[in-house]
Structure formats: C-alpha cells, structure tokens
Design a protein around this motif. Structure first.
Motif, PDB file in Angstrom:
ATOM      1  N   ARG A  50      69.458  58.221  41.795  1.00 63.83           N
ATOM      2  CA  ARG A  50      70.371  57.064  41.785  1.00 63.83           C
ATOM      3  C   ARG A  50      69.791  55.889  41.021  1.00 63.83           C
ATOM      4  O   ARG A  50      70.470  54.897  40.785  1.00 63.83           O
ATOM      5  CB  ARG A  50      70.655  56.620  43.228  1.00 63.83           C
ATOM      6  CG  ARG A  50      71.536  57.576  44.000  1.00 63.83           C
ATOM      7  CD  ARG A  50      71.533  57.209  45.452  1.00 63.83           C
ATOM      8  NE  ARG A  50      70.172  57.197  45.972  1.00 63.83           N
ATOM      9  CZ  ARG A  50      69.839  56.773  47.179  1.00 63.83           C
ATOM     10  NH1 ARG A  50      70.752  56.302  47.973  1.00 63.83           N
ATOM     11  NH2 ARG A  50      68.587  56.803  47.586  1.00 63.83           N
TER      12      ARG A  50
ATOM     13  N   VAL B 143      63.409  47.057  41.528  1.00 60.79           N
ATOM     14  CA  VAL B 143      62.117  47.223  42.208  1.00 60.79           C
ATOM     15  C   VAL B 143      60.982  47.178  41.178  1.00 60.79           C
ATOM     16  O   VAL B 143      59.826  46.988  41.532  1.00 60.79           O
ATOM     17  CB  VAL B 143      62.051  48.539  43.026  1.00 60.79           C
ATOM     18  CG1 VAL B 143      63.061  48.529  44.149  1.00 60.79           C
ATOM     19  CG2 VAL B 143      62.262  49.757  42.146  1.00 60.79           C
TER      20      VAL B 143
ATOM     21  N   GLY C 108      55.358  48.930  43.106  1.00 63.33           N
ATOM     22  CA  GLY C 108      56.117  49.543  42.012  1.00 63.33           C
ATOM     23  C   GLY C 108      55.275  50.376  41.059  1.00 63.33           C
ATOM     24  O   GLY C 108      55.735  50.740  39.971  1.00 63.33           O
TER      25      GLY C 108
ATOM     26  N   GLU D   5      49.149  46.744  45.528  1.00 56.71           N
ATOM     27  CA  GLU D   5      49.383  47.119  46.913  1.00 56.71           C
ATOM     28  C   GLU D   5      50.531  48.102  47.023  1.00 56.71           C
ATOM     29  O   GLU D   5      51.295  48.288  46.077  1.00 56.71           O
ATOM     30  CB  GLU D   5      49.747  45.862  47.718  1.00 56.71           C
ATOM     31  CG  GLU D   5      48.578  44.953  47.962  1.00 56.71           C
ATOM     32  CD  GLU D   5      49.012  43.595  48.480  1.00 56.71           C
ATOM     33  OE1 GLU D   5      48.257  42.991  49.225  1.00 56.71           O
ATOM     34  OE2 GLU D   5      50.114  43.144  48.126  1.00 56.71           O
ATOM     35  N   SER D   6      50.651  48.700  48.220  1.00 53.99           N
ATOM     36  CA  SER D   6      51.736  49.629  48.483  1.00 53.99           C
ATOM     37  C   SER D   6      53.082  48.924  48.259  1.00 53.99           C
ATOM     38  O   SER D   6      53.261  47.795  48.697  1.00 53.99           O
ATOM     39  CB  SER D   6      51.618  50.097  49.931  1.00 53.99           C
ATOM     40  OG  SER D   6      52.611  51.015  50.189  1.00 53.99           O
TER      41      SER D   6
ATOM     42  N   THR E 142      54.061  53.614  41.312  1.00 53.47           N
ATOM     43  CA  THR E 142      54.563  54.967  41.120  1.00 53.47           C
ATOM     44  C   THR E 142      55.851  54.951  40.302  1.00 53.47           C
ATOM     45  O   THR E 142      56.018  55.726  39.359  1.00 53.47           O
ATOM     46  CB  THR E 142      54.820  55.614  42.500  1.00 53.47           C
ATOM     47  OG1 THR E 142      53.607  55.564  43.229  1.00 53.47           O
ATOM     48  CG2 THR E 142      55.282  57.043  42.360  1.00 53.47           C
ATOM     49  N   THR E 143      56.754  54.053  40.671  1.00 48.23           N
ATOM     50  CA  THR E 143      58.031  53.977  39.958  1.00 48.23           C
ATOM     51  C   THR E 143      57.801  53.687  38.477  1.00 48.23           C
ATOM     52  O   THR E 143      58.441  54.275  37.612  1.00 48.23           O
ATOM     53  CB  THR E 143      58.913  52.878  40.594  1.00 48.23           C
ATOM     54  OG1 THR E 143      58.972  53.117  41.993  1.00 48.23           O
ATOM     55  CG2 THR E 143      60.304  52.883  40.023  1.00 48.23           C
TER      56      THR E 143
HETATM   57  N1  LIG Z   1      65.037  55.700  46.316  1.00 49.42           N
HETATM   58  C1  LIG Z   1      64.780  54.412  46.507  1.00 49.42           C
HETATM   59  N2  LIG Z   1      65.741  53.578  46.925  1.00 49.42           N
HETATM   60  C2  LIG Z   1      65.494  52.260  47.132  1.00 49.42           C
HETATM   61  N3  LIG Z   1      64.278  51.697  46.927  1.00 49.42           N
HETATM   62  C3  LIG Z   1      63.288  52.493  46.514  1.00 49.42           C
HETATM   63  C4  LIG Z   1      63.470  53.884  46.281  1.00 49.42           C
HETATM   64  N4  LIG Z   1      62.293  54.418  45.872  1.00 49.42           N
HETATM   65  C5  LIG Z   1      61.396  53.391  45.854  1.00 49.42           C
HETATM   66  N5  LIG Z   1      61.999  52.250  46.252  1.00 49.42           N
HETATM   67  C6  LIG Z   1      61.348  50.927  46.359  1.00 49.42           C
HETATM   68  O1  LIG Z   1      60.696  50.636  45.165  1.00 49.42           O
HETATM   69  C7  LIG Z   1      59.543  49.864  45.432  1.00 49.42           C
HETATM   70  C8  LIG Z   1      58.381  50.408  44.631  1.00 49.42           C
HETATM   71  O2  LIG Z   1      58.039  51.687  45.127  1.00 49.42           O
HETATM   72  P1  LIG Z   1      56.806  52.509  44.542  1.00 49.42           P
HETATM   73  O3  LIG Z   1      56.724  53.799  45.295  1.00 49.42           O
HETATM   74  O4  LIG Z   1      56.907  52.551  43.075  1.00 49.42           O
HETATM   75  O5  LIG Z   1      55.589  51.572  44.927  1.00 49.42           O
HETATM   76  P2  LIG Z   1      54.057  51.909  44.914  1.00 49.42           P
HETATM   77  O6  LIG Z   1      53.389  50.684  44.435  1.00 49.42           O
HETATM   78  O7  LIG Z   1      53.790  53.159  44.182  1.00 49.42           O
HETATM   79  O8  LIG Z   1      53.783  52.100  46.453  1.00 49.42           O
HETATM   80  P3  LIG Z   1      52.919  53.215  47.221  1.00 49.42           P
HETATM   81  O9  LIG Z   1      51.492  52.951  46.855  1.00 49.42           O
HETATM   82  O10 LIG Z   1      53.228  52.954  48.664  1.00 49.42           O
HETATM   83  O11 LIG Z   1      53.454  54.543  46.739  1.00 49.42           O
HETATM   84  C9  LIG Z   1      59.316  49.900  46.933  1.00 49.42           C
HETATM   85  O12 LIG Z   1      59.678  48.649  47.458  1.00 49.42           O
HETATM   86  C10 LIG Z   1      60.252  50.961  47.418  1.00 49.42           C
HETATM   87  O13 LIG Z   1      60.757  50.643  48.684  1.00 49.42           O
END
Ligand SMILES: Nc1ncnc2c1ncn2[C@@H]1O[C@H](COP(=O)(O)OP(=O)(O)OP(=O)(O)O)[C@@H](O)[C@H]1O
Length: 566
Positions: free
Chosen positions: A332, A294, A317, A313-314, A319-320
């Motif tokens: 995991r 991801v 990735g 955008e939402s 936050t990750t």
């Molecule tokens: N535990 C998980 N298992 C599987 N996929 C995950 C998990 N946690 C996050 N993801 C996937 O990782 C991708 C990135 O998520 P992340 O939360 O980092 O995005 P983001 O840009 O911060 O979005 P948002 O603004 O909505 O928080 C997303 O597609 C999400 O579905």
C-alpha cells in the motif's frame, strides 16, 4: 514460458469460435479416424469430428468453468476469511473451525457427493468445484487480515472515523486479495484437472460437448490405433496444470505481481534507471507514505566496494528507506523519488526463523537460490564462502544457531553475485562475539566480491566496524551523512552526538557515564514545522521549532541538518 501456456489456453478458449476450422459437433462418418493431415491438423475422431476444433472448444469449456469456479470460490473465500480475521473472537473461532474442516475434506469426494445429489451439468459442476475450492482463499485472507487488524495504521483510520465497511473494503480486502490471486494462479491447474477428472468419470460436462476429460475417455479405446484422439487433450491438461503450478510458485516467490494487482494496489510512482560504472545505488528525494509520510526526501548513494551504514532509533525509517527502492515494503506504500540502481541485489534480514521453511533443509534453501541465480555457483561453495561446513546442508533451520542461520542467509543472498547487498539489522539478535564475526564476514565478502553494501542498524558502534560512510536518520529524514571517521570523530548533529554518547566508545576514560537522550523517539517527518529533534535537543533555540533546517554541506562529503553545530 509458464505464462505463455496459460495465455495460449485463455486465447484458445476465447477465440475458439473464430479460429476453430470446423464445427466441433458436426460428424462425418465417412471421414472417421483420419490421422493428422493438412485438412485436419489433429486428425478426426471415430465420428469424423475435427479434433483440433474439439480441442479449442474444449479450452473454452474448461476456461468458462474455471473462471466461474474461481470467481465464486475467491469471492466467497475472501469474504468469509476477511470477516473472521477482522472481527476475531468467537466469530473467528467458529469460521476457522469450518475452514479447517473444509480444507481437510478431500475435494474430489465433496464434488462427487454434490454431483451425486444434484446430478451432472455445468451449473452443478461449478457449485461442486467451488465447494471444493473456497477454503484455502478463506484461510489466506483470514491470516492476512488478522495480522493487520491491530496495526496502528488501522487504529488511526478508526480514530479518523472510518467505519468497518470502509476499513474492510478499502484497507483489508485489497492486501488480502494479493496472496489469494497468487494462489488462484496455482488453482487454475487444479480446477482444469478437477473438471477433466469429473468429465472422465462421466460426472462433469455431458456429451456432446467437447470437454478435455470427455475427449480423453472417448479416445482411450483407440490409444493403440489412433493416438491423436487421447494424446492432444492429455498434453493440453498436463501443460495447463504444470504452467499454472509453476506460475503460482514464481508469483509466490515474488518475481512478478499478477497484473490485476496493478489496478487493485496503489501504483509506485518512482523512476528507476540503470546505474553506470561502479555506482550500485543512488536514491534521490525518496518519500514513502501510507499515505502519511514515514520517510521524507531521503537521498543517498553507494558504490561497489563501499559500505553505507544507515543508523537511527527504532521507527526512524531506516528499513523503509533502503527497501522501498526495491518495492520491498507494504504494497500500500506510495513511493516517490528517483532511483538509479544496478541489476542484482541481495537482502539479509534480522535473524528470524520465519525467513526459512522449517520443513526444508538448509541445502534445499541454498540450492533453490543457486538455481534461481543461474550463475554457476554451487551450494557447498557458497556455504564455504560464508564459513560454514558443507555438512550444514543436511541440517534443518531450527538445528542451527542464530549466527549460523545468518551465515546461511548471507550465502543465499550472495548466490546471485549481487552488485549490492542490503543487510537489515543483520546482527541485532546475536551476542557480541558472534556479531563481530558476522561483521568481519560481511567486510571480507565486500572485498572478495566487490559488492556495494548497505547495513541498517540502530547501533552506530556496531556498524563502525565495517562502514565507509554513514547516514543518520531521525523521524524519517537523514539528519547527518558523511564519511564514517568524520561522523564518529566530529559529529555535527546533536542527535548523532546523542547516539554516540549512549554507547561505550573505544578510548573513553574508565568510569565515564553514558548519557541517554531525553524524550521519546517515534516522530513522523511531517509532525512538526521545524526540526523534528528540537523537542529533545539540549541545544535547541526557539528558531529550531519554527523552521526545518535542510541538510547542508559542512565539510568534505559531510552534511548536517543542524545549523547550531553540536
Ligand atoms: N505498513 C505500514 N503502514 C503504516 N506505517 C508503517 C508501515 N510500515 C512501516 N510503517 C511506519 O514507518 C516508520 C518507519 O519504519 P521502519 O521500519 O522503516 O523504521 P526503522 O527505523 O527501520 O525501525 P526498526 O529499527 O524498528 O525496524 C515507522 O513509524 C513505522 O510505524
């Protein structure tokens, strides 16, 4: 400290036959009630039995019974809770009612009833204690599994043909086991105390076994004349109960993971080294997968006194990418990459009441952070620093506005004087004026405390108020990165341009229409062979879908992953 007491307890129990100086059952009436001496470190009882040996063998009995009770109640509880959480519907309703009933019954009463019917003895004691102990594990496992049941991740597994046994065994039980093991560390104390209490009442392990509760009751008549009989088992029980509770609290606070989790959960394969000078965090080649990626090959750095904004955008990735280096993602996740970081990091999440315990005052939340941080700051001082009156300490989380709660989160995050503060969508749930005040507060704290800061937001215009550098993410990769003014004034990637055109910009001619980007977001980094943005891009050429463009330096500190130059 807390682990040390429990380790001593376990070692004493395991090694009792090797280290006990005497046979705990052998009486020597001529040597009765001897005070502690070189021969008998803890003296002897009225029958002349060595107290130290009895205490060590007592640890063995407590350990064996506790391990047996934990094994039975944990296995049964996790199994029942997982089934309820997974199947839902009437199965969940029936099992949940049973769990509720079991939780609400006084455990000691259940144990007394079982032993009353079946009689004393080790086997009956384990049954009685397990009937008392299983329900919290079932409740924890049920909640954990129910929350994961409908996740897209499990849907994908089912689509790929994974049956219920595989989904439950491989993907639901391991994460449910984590919090259950944390709870178990607290339960050790409760079970040791329960066994001792039942023995004290004459319903636990029958004499002549040297169980701690039994030793207590035998020593009680001699409290005034031979203190060494009752005090050592009393102190041992108290120490194990306290240590287990403290360890449980610490693990629940996330300071440590029980070591068994390192086998159960996938290992993190990242390399972390200490940062130098004013570098607060440098991440190189970060990838995160579940196991499908991801976040792919993300690199960024931030120095003290500097603010990095991560936008996109939402689901792109963001936050990750900023939390994975600190292990703050789903356990995991498989995290790879190289991370150079400072020691102290604070995190502020989006305004959400769930961050706070509704039954505790703001003062107790901040006070706990102050105690954990041990850096000499005081609760009132921190509240003042974030612009709140000291009287807020007496209020409860629901009594505060969203903006005030965010200030409290910031106060908690800076209690440890972090070198790096991560703010994940800190203002998304707030109205525009409060948003601006909070961003100004963050900017002020960055200067006063000389922190590095990473602010995650889907809104580039919001973070423009505070950021020095920007990383724009799309489909799990950084597509453009550089100094704020360069990225805003001359965006090089069509996606960045799209983000900027979608919001009002200062200086725009009145009547200018906002432009939206065609298509949908939500692509993963490895979905396409070429540029992930190509299907939505107005300037894409066939070449874009064939080869993925790499981030390239196009100006001072400015990188873009689009060779077409928007
Ligand atoms: N535990 C998980 N298992 C599987 N996929 C995950 C998990 N946690 C996050 N993801 C996937 O990782 C991708 C990135 O998520 P992340 O939360 O980092 O995005 P983001 O840009 O911060 O979005 P948002 O603004 O909505 O928080 C997303 O597609 C999400 O579905």
């Amino acid at each position: 400290m807390r682990s040390t007491v429990l380790v001593v307890f376990v070692l004493a129990g395991l090694l009792a036959p090797l280290i006990a100086p005497y046979d705990p059952a052998v009486s020597d009436l001529a040597a009765g009630l001897l005070p502690p001496s070189a021969d008998h470190w803890l003296g002897t009882d009225q029958l002349g039995r060595d107290q130290l040996s009895r205490l060590l063998y007592g640890a063995q009995i407590s350990l064996t019974v506790t391990a047996a009770v934990l094994a039975v109640s944990l296995t049964f509880g996790v199994l029942v809770g997982t089934l309820a959480g997974y199947f839902g519907g009437w199965i969940d309703r029936v099992i949940s009612r049973v769990i509720d009933m079991a939780v609400s019954l006084p455990g000691m009463l259940v144990a007394l009833a079982v032993i009353g019917v079946r009689g004393p003895g080790v086997f009956n004691l384990v049954i009685a204690m397990s009937l008392w102990a299983w329900s919290p594990y079932a409740r924890i496992a049920r909640a954990k599994v129910a929350a994961m049941r409908d996740s897209p991740h499990l849907d994908a597994l089912r689509l790929m043909g994974a049956g219920p046994a595989r989904v439950i065994g491989r993907h639901l039980v391991p994460p449910a086991l984590g919090p259950c093991l944390v709870y178990a560390s607290t339960d050790v104390g409760a079970i040791v105390l329960g066994v001792a209490t039942l023995s004290f009442l004459g319903l636990g392990i029958p004499p002549p076994y040297a169980e701690w509760g039994q030793m207590l009751i035998e020593g009680r008549p001699f409290l005034a004349s031979a203190w060494w009989l009752a005090y050592p088992p009393g102190i041992a029980i108290t120490a194990v109960v306290f240590a287990s509770n403290l360890l449980g609290e610490r693990l629940a606070g996330g300071d440590e993971r029980p070591s068994i989790l390192r086998w159960v959960l996938p290992a993190r394969r990242n390399r972390t080294v200490a940062a130098k000078d004013d570098e607060a965090l440098r991440v190189e080649g970060l990838s995160v997968g579940y196991p499908q990626r991801v976040v792919a090959d993300v690199s960024y750095e931030v120095r003290r006194g500097e603010v990095l904004a991560v936008v996109g955008e939402s689901g792109s990735g963001k936050t990750t990418s900023v939390l994975a280096p600190f292990g703050l993602v789903d356990p995991r996740a498989i995290v790879t990459g190289s991370i150079t970081q400072g020691k102290r990091v604070g995190v502020v999440f989006q305004d959400n009441l769930a961050v706070f315990n509704p039954l505790r005052t703001i003062g107790s939340h901040v006070g706990e952070a102050v105690r954990n941080a041990r850096r000499g700051r005081r609760t009132e001082e921190l509240l003042t620093l974030v612009g709140l009156p000291a009287s807020v300490a007496r209020r409860y989380p629901h009594e505060l506005s969203g903006g005030q709660r965010q200030r409290v989160q910031i106060a908690i995050a800076i209690a440890g004087e972090p070198e790096l503060l991560i703010a994940d969508e800190p203002t998304s749930a707030l109205d525009v004026t409060v948003q601006a005040q909070l961003l100004d507060l963050l900017a002020r704290l960055r200067d006063e405390l000389n922190m590095a800061m990473i602010v995650v937001s889907h809104d580039l215009a919001v973070v423009a108020r505070l950021a020095d550098t920007v990383a724009v993410m799309y489909a799990g990769r950084i597509v453009e990165q550089g100094p704020l003014s360069t990225v805003i004034n001359s965006p090089a990637h069509p996606y960045t341009r799209g983000l900027l055109d979608a919001v009002p910009r200062p200086g725009a001619v009145p009547g200018t229409r906002f432009r939206t980007m065609p298509g949908r977001s939500g692509a993963a980094p490895d979905d396409l062979a070429g540029c992930a943005f190509a299907p939505r891009c107005v300037i894409a050429v066939p070449e874009c879908s064939a080869n993925r463009p790499m981030l390239e330096l196009i100006g001072a500190g400015h990188q873009s992953a689009c060779p077409r130059k928007a």
